[in-house]
Enzyme design. Structure first.
Site, mmCIF file in Angstrom:
data_model
loop_
_atom_site.group_PDB
_atom_site.id
_atom_site.type_symbol
_atom_site.label_atom_id
_atom_site.label_comp_id
_atom_site.label_asym_id
_atom_site.label_seq_id
_atom_site.Cartn_x
_atom_site.Cartn_y
_atom_site.Cartn_z
ATOM 1 N N GLU A 153 0.843 -1.213 0.000
ATOM 2 C CA GLU A 153 0.000 0.000 0.000
ATOM 3 C C GLU A 153 0.875 1.257 0.000
ATOM 4 O O GLU A 153 0.738 2.132 0.864
ATOM 5 C CB GLU A 153 -0.977 -0.024 1.181
ATOM 6 C CG GLU A 153 -1.993 -1.147 1.047
ATOM 7 C CD GLU A 153 -3.202 -1.040 1.987
ATOM 8 O OE1 GLU A 153 -3.171 -0.245 2.932
ATOM 9 O OE2 GLU A 153 -4.186 -1.767 1.744
ATOM 10 N N GLU A 207 -5.165 -8.503 -0.782
ATOM 11 C CA GLU A 207 -5.984 -8.425 0.442
ATOM 12 C C GLU A 207 -7.422 -8.239 -0.008
ATOM 13 O O GLU A 207 -7.712 -7.322 -0.784
ATOM 14 C CB GLU A 207 -5.581 -7.221 1.309
ATOM 15 C CG GLU A 207 -4.161 -7.309 1.857
ATOM 16 C CD GLU A 207 -3.777 -6.101 2.716
ATOM 17 O OE1 GLU A 207 -4.665 -5.405 3.246
ATOM 18 O OE2 GLU A 207 -2.566 -5.858 2.845
#
Ligand code: AHR
Length: 490
Positions: A176, A302
């Site tokens: 991220e 995810e």
């Protein structure tokens, strides 16, 4: 009652379903490891090398193919040296600000790899690219993967009990990085990726290198990083684009009660979850459009439901721990059907997270350890792994219909079909049809159903939602009750 026709289009093959589509995410956050997966070698709780025995056995049962570690955001302030050898420091970590907990480093590289070796899962490491330098990453790879007796770090690994190199086929270059991993712009991250990818692939070619992908529907990130990784002089070694997609974040997360919801709550979550198919297609088209020679595939790094905090057994002590109902199981079943049906694009998918966090398969604490309805979905779907996915089509009165989710695969002469009735109001009658006319009379399988869509398992009632064995004559119409999940084989 509605009527649906499900066509199994046998000659139309989509591709082989990579087992890694059934992968898991295990981050050092809240209760995933400590008092979750890990109880310690001296614990009275049955364990194998410190990991809960029950969970190790159940991971083998569902054929868990891959575990992603050590984060998530945690990875971006993790120093691998803290997690090896005898004297391990206690450190602040990325999540300390949120839950006030510190990282003991009891579980480090060797312990995590032990879990992989015991369960048969492949390891997927996420490298810290935000708070250490390139040499630090290269030295972790050296420590883990250099041949026995070769480098000083390989000898240190041997002294620490593992002479042979660890097998780590997947390496994520950050996590991220548009947010918790350094708040980078697309352009800056792409340039970082090129620099680090060069160091990593030169040291260890032949691994799968994974680039930080988009959050939800942030297609500008996808386009920007793909544009940026290609320069006139550099050909990236890039096998995976790690997109993250959570269901229920934002306004939904605030409003959404994980265990007490009605029709609107069901429909909102199912709709958001189903949208992952569009995200997969759009990301794929953008990536393809950039025409990289290495042809990266999608890693749904995810995914899962992210409800509001505090509904799990620790009542808020474990960060992001939540209960998991029939609705979460339906989201898992629907998402896995989508991944199967796009197995030509999806290389891997990791549900977040394995234990005591978000869309968990296990809830554990002290002597208690239970499976959630989502665990049962992974068990019911496991025969898809390595199967040849065939096209399916659901129709209602000749129109294409989305309220029943389905995928089908063929392996060793057997067909596995998994279905979810996504309606929380109506049962539906299913009729199978095949262009090749090979629908048999008898199918066996499992059905996950509870008349209460909010039903879930607790420490006091661990078997409130468990699948039952079924035998169905699929040559005739049969009823799929509202919210139910079915896996059958013939
Ligand atoms: O899964 C919890 C967190 O969600 C992860 O650390 C991060 O990658 C994501 O934002």
């Amino acid at each position: 009652m509605t009527n649906k026709k499900i066509y199994l289009l046998y000659p139309k093959k989509i591709g082989i379903i990579a087992p890694e589509i059934y992968g898991h995410f295990t981050e050092h956050i809240g209760g995933v490891f400590y008092d979750g997966l890990w109880v310690g070698k001296d614990s009275e709780i049955p364990n194998i090398n410190g990991f809960r025995k029950e969970i190790v056995e159940k991971l083998k049962q569902i054929k868990a193919p891959v575990l992603r570690w050590p984060g998530g955001c945690f990875a971006e302030t993790y120093d691998w040296r803290d997690g090896i050898g005898k004297n391990r420091p206690t450190r602040l970590n990325w999540w300390t600000k949120w839950d006030g907990r510190y990282e003991s480093n009891e579980v480090g590289t060797h312990e995590f790899m032990d879990l992989c070796e015991m369960t048969g899962a492949k390891a997927y490491f996420a490298a810290n690219i935000t708070s250490v330098n390139a040499l630090h990453i290269q030295r972790w790879m050296d420590y883990c993967m250099s041949p026995k007796g070769s480098t000083t770090l390989a000898k240190e690994r041997e002294e620490n009990g593992h002479p042979e190199p660890f097998d780590i086929p997947f390496w994520g270059v950050g996590n991220e990085n548009w947010g918790g991993g350094g708040n980078m712009t697309e352009e800056f991250y792409a340039s970082e990726f090129r620099r680090l990818n060069m160091i990593m692939k030169t040291a260890f070619p032949g691994r799968e290198y994974i680039i930080c992908g988009s959050d939800g529907e942030d297609y500008a990130w996808t386009d920007g990083v793909m544009r940026g990784v290609k320069t006139a002089h550099y050909k990236p070694e890039l096998q995976g684009f790690a997109m993250h997609y959570y269901t229920g974040l934002g306004a939904d997360k605030v409003n959404d009660n994980p265990v007490d919801f009605g029709k609107d709550g069901w429909n909102r979550i199912i709709k958001k979850a189903a949208n992952i198919e569009n995200v997969i297609k759009r990301n794929w088209n953008i990536i393809k459009g950039h025409g990289l020679a290495c042809e990266p595939k999608l890693i749904v790094d995810e995914w899962g439901c992210w409800h509001r905090d505090g509904s799990g057994p620790s009542q808020g002590y474990n960060l992001f721990e939540q209960q998991s109902t029939i609705r979460d199981a339906a989201v898992a079943a629907l998402s896995l059907n989508v991944f199967n049906n796009h197995c030509d694009k999806v290389r891997m998918a990791n549900i977040a997270q394995l234990c005591n966090n978000l869309h968990a398969l296990f809830l554990a604490g002290g002597k208690n350890c239970i499976t959630t309805p989502t665990f049962h979905v992974f068990d019911m779907y496991k025969e898809h792994q390595n199967g040849q996915c065939i096209e399916t089509l659901v129709t209602d009165n000749g129109e294409i219909e989305k309220s029943v989710s389905v995928s089908a695969s063929v392996k060793d002469g057997k067909t596995t079909v998994t279905l979810v009735n996504l309606s929380c109001e109506e049962d539906t009658e299913i009729t199978f049809a095949s262009l090749e006319g090979i629908i048999p009379q008898k199918a066996t399988g499992k059905l996950l159903y509870n008349e209460n869509m909010c039903a879930h398992n607790t420490f006091d009632n661990p078997d409130a939602v468990v699948p039952q064995n079924v035998e169905i004559d699929v040559s005739k119409p049969f009823v799929l009750k509202k919210t139910s999940i079915l896996s059958i084989e013939f």
